[in-house]
Design an enzyme around this catalytic site. Structure first.
Site, PDB file in Angstrom:
ATOM      1  N   HIS A  99     -15.092 -36.275   7.268  1.00 44.95           N
ATOM      2  CA  HIS A  99     -14.390 -36.850   8.426  1.00 44.95           C
ATOM      3  C   HIS A  99     -14.191 -38.340   8.185  1.00 44.95           C
ATOM      4  O   HIS A  99     -15.020 -38.986   7.531  1.00 44.95           O
ATOM      5  CB  HIS A  99     -15.194 -36.615   9.708  1.00 44.95           C
ATOM      6  CG  HIS A  99     -14.475 -37.092  10.933  1.00 44.95           C
ATOM      7  ND1 HIS A  99     -14.512 -38.399  11.343  1.00 44.95           N
ATOM      8  CD2 HIS A  99     -13.674 -36.436  11.813  1.00 44.95           C
ATOM      9  CE1 HIS A  99     -13.767 -38.529  12.434  1.00 44.95           C
ATOM     10  NE2 HIS A  99     -13.252 -37.357  12.744  1.00 44.95           N
ATOM     11  N   GLU A 171      -6.179 -35.755   9.082  1.00 38.42           N
ATOM     12  CA  GLU A 171      -6.443 -36.631  10.215  1.00 38.42           C
ATOM     13  C   GLU A 171      -6.187 -38.073   9.783  1.00 38.42           C
ATOM     14  O   GLU A 171      -7.081 -38.714   9.200  1.00 38.42           O
ATOM     15  CB  GLU A 171      -7.893 -36.487  10.671  1.00 38.42           C
ATOM     16  CG  GLU A 171      -8.262 -35.065  11.063  1.00 38.42           C
ATOM     17  CD  GLU A 171      -9.482 -35.037  11.965  1.00 38.42           C
ATOM     18  OE1 GLU A 171      -9.317 -34.746  13.141  1.00 38.42           O
ATOM     19  OE2 GLU A 171     -10.579 -35.354  11.489  1.00 38.42           O
ATOM     20  N   GLY A 177      -9.274 -41.478  17.493  1.00 44.62           N
ATOM     21  CA  GLY A 177     -10.112 -42.230  18.423  1.00 44.62           C
ATOM     22  C   GLY A 177      -9.347 -43.027  19.467  1.00 44.62           C
ATOM     23  O   GLY A 177      -8.118 -42.998  19.524  1.00 44.62           O
ATOM     24  N   SER A 218      -5.813 -37.943  17.946  1.00 46.09           N
ATOM     25  CA  SER A 218      -5.153 -38.170  19.240  1.00 46.09           C
ATOM     26  C   SER A 218      -4.256 -37.001  19.659  1.00 46.09           C
ATOM     27  O   SER A 218      -3.144 -37.204  20.144  1.00 46.09           O
ATOM     28  CB  SER A 218      -4.355 -39.481  19.228  1.00 46.09           C
ATOM     29  OG  SER A 218      -5.245 -40.577  19.143  1.00 46.09           O
TER      30      SER A 218
HETATM   31  P1  PGA Z   1      -9.491 -37.783  18.603  1.00 49.85           P
HETATM   32  O1  PGA Z   1     -10.475 -37.459  17.396  1.00 49.85           O
HETATM   33  O2  PGA Z   1      -8.794 -36.509  18.995  1.00 49.85           O
HETATM   34  O3  PGA Z   1     -10.411 -38.283  19.689  1.00 49.85           O
HETATM   35  O4  PGA Z   1      -8.532 -38.820  18.142  1.00 49.85           O
HETATM   36  C1  PGA Z   1     -10.061 -36.659  16.344  1.00 49.85           C
HETATM   37  C2  PGA Z   1     -11.131 -36.544  15.307  1.00 49.85           C
HETATM   38  O5  PGA Z   1     -11.873 -37.491  15.077  1.00 49.85           O
HETATM   39  O6  PGA Z   1     -11.242 -35.478  14.669  1.00 49.85           O
END
Ligand code: PGA
Length: 269
Positions: A99, A171, A177, A218
């Site tokens: 991640h 991602e 975030g 997001s």
């Molecule tokens: P988020 O996180 O949907 O809050 O942007 C995605 C992730 O970290 O996998």
């Protein structure tokens, strides 16, 4: 759109303890519509301390349990690490690897992610390898190079026979975030197509087609439908928007409705 199963899941990061994870899963079990299971493989990735209880709660459901990290070693003098067999003991079937927070905050390398992928596969877990470019790399127009090398290095040594157990999540770091901005559907689709081509180079196109490519960063009720309808996006990997049972289920319903609508349109052609 293909009729293969799509994926929908969430990583609870370092937010939910045992009690809140138990509440979350109990609620999800009660409110996820049964039809969702026909189209989607659902998965939840809680904190390590909540895994055991989560595993017990999910035993009678098709919801897959994942861990947020895994050691690259089977066992040994690795204080603080958690092995594949420990994860399997509590019911985990997915190991999330690489991640963005592990790569960019904890400075893990592609070589480490690769060792973890191989260890997960050796031990019968499904690695969920996360990749993504930073904002700077995007501005420098090296997204393709970065992602292709993350894939090629992260999957080094994986055999074609193991491919059906892989999961990949794209991602973009700039999308993740509270301060992230989601990728547009066009951008995400373009990248997923590139990833599919790269996987085809590695394993051949028949094997590459089997690998679910999830988008994360997001994902919200506003963009979930348009993202999941893209031809090379096979699932959504959600953070904040899915951290309540209602949020999780609402997003899932939106994705399900979009996928069903698309299939109906195709049937009418
Ligand atoms: P988020 O996180 O949907 O809050 O942007 C995605 C992730 O970290 O996998």
């Amino acid at each position: 759109m293909t009729q293969k199963k799509l994926y929908f899941g969430t990583n609870l990061k370092m937010y939910q303890g045992i009690a809140s994870t138990v509440r979350f899963l109990t609620d999800i079990k009660a409110i996820v519509p049964p039809k969702a299971y026909e189209r989607f493989e659902l998965f939840v990735i809680p904190s390590f301390t909540a895994l055991d209880r989560a595993g017990q709660l999910l035993l009678d459901t098709p919801i897959l349990l994942g861990a947020q990290n895994i050691s690259w070693a089977e066992q040994g003098q690795f204080t603080g690490e958690i092995s594949a067999s420990m994860l399997k003991e509590v019911g985990a079937v997915i190991a999330e690897i690489g991640h963005s927070e592990r790569r960019h905050v904890l400075h893990e390398t592609d070589e480490e992610e690769n060792a973890k992928v191989l260890c997960a596969l050796r031990n019968g877990l499904r690695p969920l390898l996360c990749i993504g470019e930073t904002e700077q790399q995007k501005e420098d127009k090296i997204t393709a190079e970065v992602l292709r090398s993350q894939l090629k290095l992260g999957l080094r040594g994986v055999s074609p026979e193991e491919v059906s157990r892989l999961l990949i999540a794209y991602e973009p770091v700039w999308a993740i975030g509270v301060s992230g901005k989601p990728a547009t559907k066009e951008y995400a689709e373009q990248v997923h197509y590139l990833l599919r081509q790269t996987l085809a180079e590695l394993f051949g196109s028949a094997y590459a087609a089997q690998i679910p490519l999830l988008y994360g960063g997001s994902v919200t009720p506003t963009n979930a439908a348009e993202l999941i309808m893209q031809p090379h996006i096979d699932g959504l990997f959600v953070g904040r928007s899915a951290w309540s049972a209602e949020g999780f289920t609402d997003l899932l319903q939106i994705a399900l409705a979009a996928v069903n609508e698309k299939l109906n349109e195709e049937d009418c052609l």
